[in-house]
Design an enzyme around this catalytic site. Sequence first.
Site, PDB file in Angstrom:
ATOM      1  CE  LYS A 118      -4.984   3.684  -5.604  1.00 29.53           C
ATOM      2  NZ  LYS A 118      -6.008   3.054  -6.414  1.00 29.53           N
ATOM      3  CG  HIS A 156      -1.122  -2.001  -8.053  1.00 32.74           C
ATOM      4  ND1 HIS A 156      -0.685  -1.391  -9.203  1.00 32.74           N
ATOM      5  CD2 HIS A 156      -2.475  -1.878  -8.060  1.00 32.74           C
ATOM      6  CE1 HIS A 156      -1.721  -0.910  -9.875  1.00 32.74           C
ATOM      7  NE2 HIS A 156      -2.821  -1.202  -9.200  1.00 32.74           N
ATOM      8  CB  CYS A 210      -3.724  -3.713 -11.041  1.00 32.43           C
ATOM      9  SG  CYS A 210      -4.867  -2.922 -12.155  1.00 32.43           S
ATOM     10  CG  ASP A 225       2.507   1.189  -3.781  1.00 30.30           C
ATOM     11  OD1 ASP A 225       1.826   2.198  -3.510  1.00 30.30           O
ATOM     12  OD2 ASP A 225       2.159   0.336  -4.624  1.00 30.30           O
ATOM     13  CD  GLN A 272      -5.315   0.617  -2.107  1.00 25.74           C
ATOM     14  OE1 GLN A 272      -6.141   1.009  -1.283  1.00 25.74           O
ATOM     15  NE2 GLN A 272      -5.577   0.554  -3.394  1.00 25.74           N
TER      16      GLN A 272
HETATM   17  N1  C6P Z   1      -4.919   0.425  -7.138  1.00 28.13           N
HETATM   18  C1  C6P Z   1      -7.116  -0.612  -7.072  1.00 28.13           C
HETATM   19  O1  C6P Z   1      -8.297  -0.699  -7.411  1.00 28.13           O
HETATM   20  P1  C6P Z   1      -2.497   4.793  -9.543  1.00 28.13           P
HETATM   21  O2  C6P Z   1      -3.293   4.010 -10.548  1.00 28.13           O
HETATM   22  O3  C6P Z   1      -1.161   5.251 -10.071  1.00 28.13           O
HETATM   23  O4  C6P Z   1      -3.279   5.877  -8.888  1.00 28.13           O
HETATM   24  O5  C6P Z   1      -2.180   3.769  -8.335  1.00 28.13           O
HETATM   25  C2  C6P Z   1      -1.531   2.562  -8.588  1.00 28.13           C
HETATM   26  C3  C6P Z   1      -1.487   1.708  -7.379  1.00 28.13           C
HETATM   27  C4  C6P Z   1      -0.245   1.459  -6.809  1.00 28.13           C
HETATM   28  N2  C6P Z   1      -0.144   0.721  -5.693  1.00 28.13           N
HETATM   29  C5  C6P Z   1      -1.212   0.178  -5.090  1.00 28.13           C
HETATM   30  C6  C6P Z   1      -1.029  -0.613  -3.831  1.00 28.13           C
HETATM   31  C7  C6P Z   1      -2.486   0.400  -5.628  1.00 28.13           C
HETATM   32  O6  C6P Z   1      -3.544  -0.135  -5.023  1.00 28.13           O
HETATM   33  C8  C6P Z   1      -2.625   1.171  -6.809  1.00 28.13           C
HETATM   34  C9  C6P Z   1      -3.968   1.387  -7.434  1.00 28.13           C
HETATM   35  C10 C6P Z   1      -6.303   0.558  -7.579  1.00 28.13           C
HETATM   36  O7  C6P Z   1      -6.585  -1.432  -6.319  1.00 28.13           O
HETATM   37  C11 C6P Z   1      -6.464   0.747  -9.056  1.00 28.13           C
HETATM   38  S1  C6P Z   1      -5.781  -0.562  -9.994  1.00 28.13           S
END
Ligand code: C6P
Length: 405
Positions: A222, A119, A364, A196, A199
Amino acid sequence: MKNMRKDFPILNQKVGDKPLIYFDTAATSQRPQQVIDALSSFYTDSNANIHRGIHMLSERATELYETAREKIANFIGAADSCEVVFTRGATEGINIVAETWGMENLKAGDEILVSEMEHHANLLPWQRLVQRTGAILKFIPVTPGGTLAMDKLDELITPRTKLVAVTHASNVLGTHVDVKTIAKKAHAVGARILVDAAQSIPHEKIDVQDLDCDFLAFSGHKMLGPTGIGILYIKKELHKALPPYQVGGGIVYEVDFNDAQWLEVPQRLEAGTPAIAQAVGLGAAVDYMNERVNFDELKKHEAALTTRAIEGLAPLPKVRLFGPLEDLKKSGHLVNFVVEGMHAHDVAEYLNCNGIAVRAGHHCAQPLAKKLGVPASVRASFHGYNTLDEVDSFVTAMTGLVTEG
Ligand code: C6P
């Protein structure tokens, strides 16, 4: 899992005359009533600033905030609650590591290894860091089957590697990454590893000591918790050398006109008034997961939903699925696809007209989308509150789209 669904009042609504089907958990999950109640109760009974006031409410709010930290530390298997830093989310957590540990430890010629399925949150902080330090960014390739090329690790991880920053589960392909093996290989050359877990933590039990990661970042929203709050786990042995990220109130031991001395981590990294209610809400989400979610059952249920979706979509003309499908059938929680000749946004809009919420776009992860050769794809992502009937409605809607146009 039937028991779980009734805890999510938002799911009992319609989109036009169709029941809402929420398949966008990977963007943000829904929150159970227990988390909503914890937020409401904090503001009703306990709201005050923390670590500052010598009054009853402030002491209560401080205790709730620090108890939430302990709950999260236990949930992820941290050795000590001081290893748990509250952030705004996964994005901020990773930026903190780049700006503090990265700026202190990286120099020209050092290497940072990420994967091709990151991401942007786990790519752009490292791009900026290498631009500033002269370090080099390298990539673990994604195979045509949608997995990471683990066989390339031995040549990619070298004595120059200082950090491996890798996702635990891809938000695009759903691929689960064996970060434990990567951690071993990184540590063997003296490198650090950042995971990270944005997910993965909503779907599986994580134990930071078992993974042996140095940093682990995730978002509350999430994993059934509030927005505006996340966690950065930092192994204790790294605390001493970390400078603050932002400076201001709440992080100082002693300040003079021209100098300051910092408190220890985690306070050192939590400048200003933090997201107190949201931290308490995240603690409530962890309670909910501990009390109401059996992770083995959750995995089985999500795999059944994923299998039904893959088997329903795969035979449809014009539909192309991405990701390691056989793995996803065993332990996945999302499907990602395109319909040839149709823009992903049009597919998502059509599904929305059928009451079905999915995400469409590059998710993203633009470099990965480019590698897959599709500027945008459709993603349906699941959690324990979804049902097989919902997946059947989704497959029926998709069948209608590709057969009737
Ligand atoms: N992915 C998706 O729809 P934030 O925005 O900081 O809560 O998370 C960022 C982020 C970082 N790593 C991974 C693997 C992610 O999937 C995400 C967020 C969402 O896939 C929003 S773009």
